[in-house]
Design an enzyme around this catalytic site. Structure first.
Site, mmCIF file in Angstrom:
data_model
loop_
_atom_site.group_PDB
_atom_site.id
_atom_site.type_symbol
_atom_site.label_atom_id
_atom_site.label_comp_id
_atom_site.label_asym_id
_atom_site.label_seq_id
_atom_site.Cartn_x
_atom_site.Cartn_y
_atom_site.Cartn_z
ATOM 1 N N ARG A 88 0.808 -1.233 0.000
ATOM 2 C CA ARG A 88 0.000 0.000 0.000
ATOM 3 C C ARG A 88 0.837 1.278 0.000
ATOM 4 N NH1 ARG A 88 -2.942 -3.232 3.526
ATOM 5 N NH2 ARG A 88 -4.807 -4.066 2.511
ATOM 6 N N LYS A 146 2.747 11.435 -10.885
ATOM 7 C CA LYS A 146 1.860 10.552 -11.659
ATOM 8 C C LYS A 146 2.621 9.283 -12.000
ATOM 9 C CE LYS A 146 -1.405 13.451 -14.175
ATOM 10 N NZ LYS A 146 -1.854 13.816 -15.531
ATOM 11 N N GLU A 187 8.498 17.972 -25.020
ATOM 12 C CA GLU A 187 7.869 18.407 -23.765
ATOM 13 C C GLU A 187 8.374 19.796 -23.363
ATOM 14 O OE1 GLU A 187 5.380 16.781 -22.448
ATOM 15 O OE2 GLU A 187 5.614 14.665 -22.953
ATOM 16 N N LYS A 199 6.726 22.768 -14.445
ATOM 17 C CA LYS A 199 5.985 21.590 -13.964
ATOM 18 C C LYS A 199 5.689 21.735 -12.471
ATOM 19 C CE LYS A 199 4.689 17.055 -14.297
ATOM 20 N NZ LYS A 199 4.744 15.833 -15.042
ATOM 21 N N GLU A 247 -4.933 17.094 -10.631
ATOM 22 C CA GLU A 247 -5.554 17.432 -11.914
ATOM 23 C C GLU A 247 -7.041 17.741 -11.804
ATOM 24 O OE1 GLU A 247 -3.781 15.362 -15.217
ATOM 25 O OE2 GLU A 247 -5.515 15.767 -16.464
ATOM 26 N N ARG A 274 -3.788 21.468 -13.840
ATOM 27 C CA ARG A 274 -2.786 20.486 -14.270
ATOM 28 C C ARG A 274 -3.088 19.928 -15.663
ATOM 29 N NH1 ARG A 274 0.401 15.832 -10.750
ATOM 30 N NH2 ARG A 274 1.602 15.074 -12.501
ATOM 31 N N ASN A 319 -1.338 18.473 -20.433
ATOM 32 C CA ASN A 319 -1.707 17.498 -21.465
ATOM 33 C C ASN A 319 -1.733 18.108 -22.859
ATOM 34 O OD1 ASN A 319 -2.083 15.468 -19.560
ATOM 35 N ND2 ASN A 319 -4.169 16.164 -19.131
ATOM 36 N N HIS A 354 -1.224 16.098 -25.981
ATOM 37 C CA HIS A 354 -1.300 14.688 -25.602
ATOM 38 C C HIS A 354 -2.602 14.021 -26.041
ATOM 39 C CE1 HIS A 354 2.167 15.859 -23.315
ATOM 40 N NE2 HIS A 354 2.303 14.683 -22.740
ATOM 41 N N HIS A 376 -1.601 10.832 -27.756
ATOM 42 C CA HIS A 376 -1.824 9.498 -27.176
ATOM 43 C C HIS A 376 -2.532 8.579 -28.164
ATOM 44 C CE1 HIS A 376 -1.477 10.522 -22.596
ATOM 45 N NE2 HIS A 376 -0.316 10.453 -23.207
ATOM 46 N N HIS A 397 6.927 8.689 -27.472
ATOM 47 C CA HIS A 397 5.992 9.585 -26.787
ATOM 48 C C HIS A 397 6.190 11.048 -27.208
ATOM 49 C CE1 HIS A 397 3.338 10.994 -23.631
ATOM 50 N NE2 HIS A 397 4.289 11.825 -23.210
#
Ligand SMILES: NC(=O)c1ccc[n+]([C@@H]2O[C@H](COP(=O)([O-])OP(=O)(O)OC[C@H]3O[C@@H](n4cnc5c(N)ncnc54)[C@H](O)[C@@H]3O)[C@@H](O)[C@H]2O)c1
Length: 397
Positions: A152, A174, A216, A260, A270, A274, A278, A281, A285, A298
């Protein structure tokens, strides 16, 4: 000398220290001993000076972690830096076990994470132990997810080795893996205790991967930092590390990490802001997953996505054509693609947008620029506009 950037999160603030010469705006510059002190006083994340990879163990020992470390990497990166990192950790008194995973986005799966769990089980990795990710964003995301879920949640340290991971993936907490139907669909938020950047390791990064990281960086210029954008415009070349001046590399690292950190500090989970990270993206994606993570990497996918988002913004009357052209010129200068890969079906892209994480109430959300340094988020993009832009970006027209 080293740089410190604060990442202010409600429950866990941390600092990032970046090594290098000179100063960068908004970033405090500290001598290395002060950086060490900051860590000792509880700074949670650190990026440090060139040739600093051998000091990882020493830096980690300041964090008062348990003795056991599970070092996750891939064979290529391990060959370059694994022994140095192992030596440094062991010299600092850590007991280290190593798990190398196959390299590449197509291995960013639950199967690979299972291998981390198996190693953790076999070696009795405990609650106080630490998982260290030595690699690019793929290794970082998977190790972070394993650390978030093993018992956990255990300690996690990022040692990003690709430009993309240094400026983006390693910061912000993330973590996750891909589902066969879509990228990053499985994941968790789990903040690293430390982000440790040695810019020297970029020297072994393949050129194509350096360019991917530049995508990026260009993203930060468009969404947040017009000055960074201007600095990159002023550089003759951006397509290979050896042609980019050291001061610009320093600025790229510090300003991107600052961007960032600023965004994540304002919106860790997010809920709103945030989402601007993206940018590029949404379509990126879709292109990445439709080509089976084999054709474009990517960063290249993000570059294609930024060109598409820019064109959509222009067509919707939100962004000046001239600014979109400046963005596209920067993308080209970084040696990144501005067209769709051959054979990608436009309707399949539009369909794939529906399984993207950014869909809300059935509507695809797009991050669109309104001027360089400023973006807005909208779900009011007609499918026909997307279709038209993608057709214009296809090699067949
Ligand atoms: N968590 C986040 O916030 C976040 C943000 C952006 C991207 N990402 C994820 O990051 C991933 C992409 O990361 P990436 O571009 O680093 O790809 P990657 O991890 O696949 O690394 C690219 C390649 O470069 C090699 N490599 C890395 N560093 C090297 C070095 N110093 N020397 C030699 N070879 C080196 C790797 O072995 C790999 O083959 C994607 O999965 C993306 O979803 C996550």
């Amino acid at each position: 000398m080293a740089f410190i950037i604060n990442v202010n999160l409600p429950q866990q603030s941390y600092e990032i220290v970046i090594g290098g010469q000179g100063t960068a705006p908004q970033v405090a510059m500290l001598p290395e001993e002060a950086a060490q002190r900051a860590i000792a006083q509880g700074a949670q994340a650190l990026l440090i000076a060139p040739e600093s990879i051998d000091q990882l163990g020493e830096m980690m020992s300041n964090l008062k972690l348990g003795k056991k470390v599970l070092l996750v990497s891939n064979p290529t990166i391990f060959k370059h830096y694994g022994e140095r990192v192992l030596t440094s950790l062991e010299a600092a008194g850590f007991e280290v076990v190593n798990c190398n995973l196959s390299a590449g986005e197509r291995y960013k799966t639950l199967n690979s994470v299972q291998k981390i769990y198996d190693t953790a089980l076999l070696n009795r990795i405990e609650r106080s132990s630490t998982m260290v990710a030595l690699g690019g964003g793929v290794i970082g995301d998977m190790t972070g997810f394993a650390a978030a879920t093993w018992l956990r949640g255990i300690n996690f340290v990022q040692v990003p080795t690709s430009l993309l991971a240094m400026v983006d993936a390693a910061i912000g907490g993330k973590t996750g893996v891909n589902h066969p139907q879509g990228k990053n669909l499985i994941g968790a938020f789990h903040q690293p205790r430390l982000v440790f950047i040695d810019p020297e390791v970029l020297k072994t990064l393949p050129v194509r991967e350096f360019r991917a990281g530049m995508a990026e960086v260009i993203k930060y210029g468009v969404i947040w930092d017009a000055e960074l954008f201007a600095q990159m415009e002023a550089s003759k070349r951006l397509d290979q590390l050896r042609y980019v001046k050291a001061e610009l590399i320093e600025s790229i690292l510090t300003r991107s990490c600052q961007a960032k950190a600023d965004v994540v500090g304002k919106d860790e989970k997010e809920a709103g802001l945030r989402a601007i990270l993206n940018y590029g993206h949404t379509i990126g994606h879709a292109v990445e997953s439709l080509t089976g993570y084999r054709v474009v990497n990517h960063g290249e996918a993000v570059a294609i996505g930024m060109v598409a988002a820019g064109q959509i913004a222009v067509k919707l009357g939100m962004w000046q054509k001239e600014e979109a052209e400046r963005q596209d010129a920067l993308i080209q200068k970084a040696g990144l693609p501005t067209k769709l890969p051959d054979g990608v079906d436009i309707e399949a892209i539009i369909e794939a947008l529906q399984v993207d994480k950014k869909v809300q109430a059935g509507k695809v959300r797009f991050v669109l620029p309104t001027q360089i340094g400023v973006v807005t988020v909208t779900d009011q993009v007609p499918s026909d506009t997307i279709r038209q832009v993608l057709q214009e970006m296809s090699f067949k027209v």
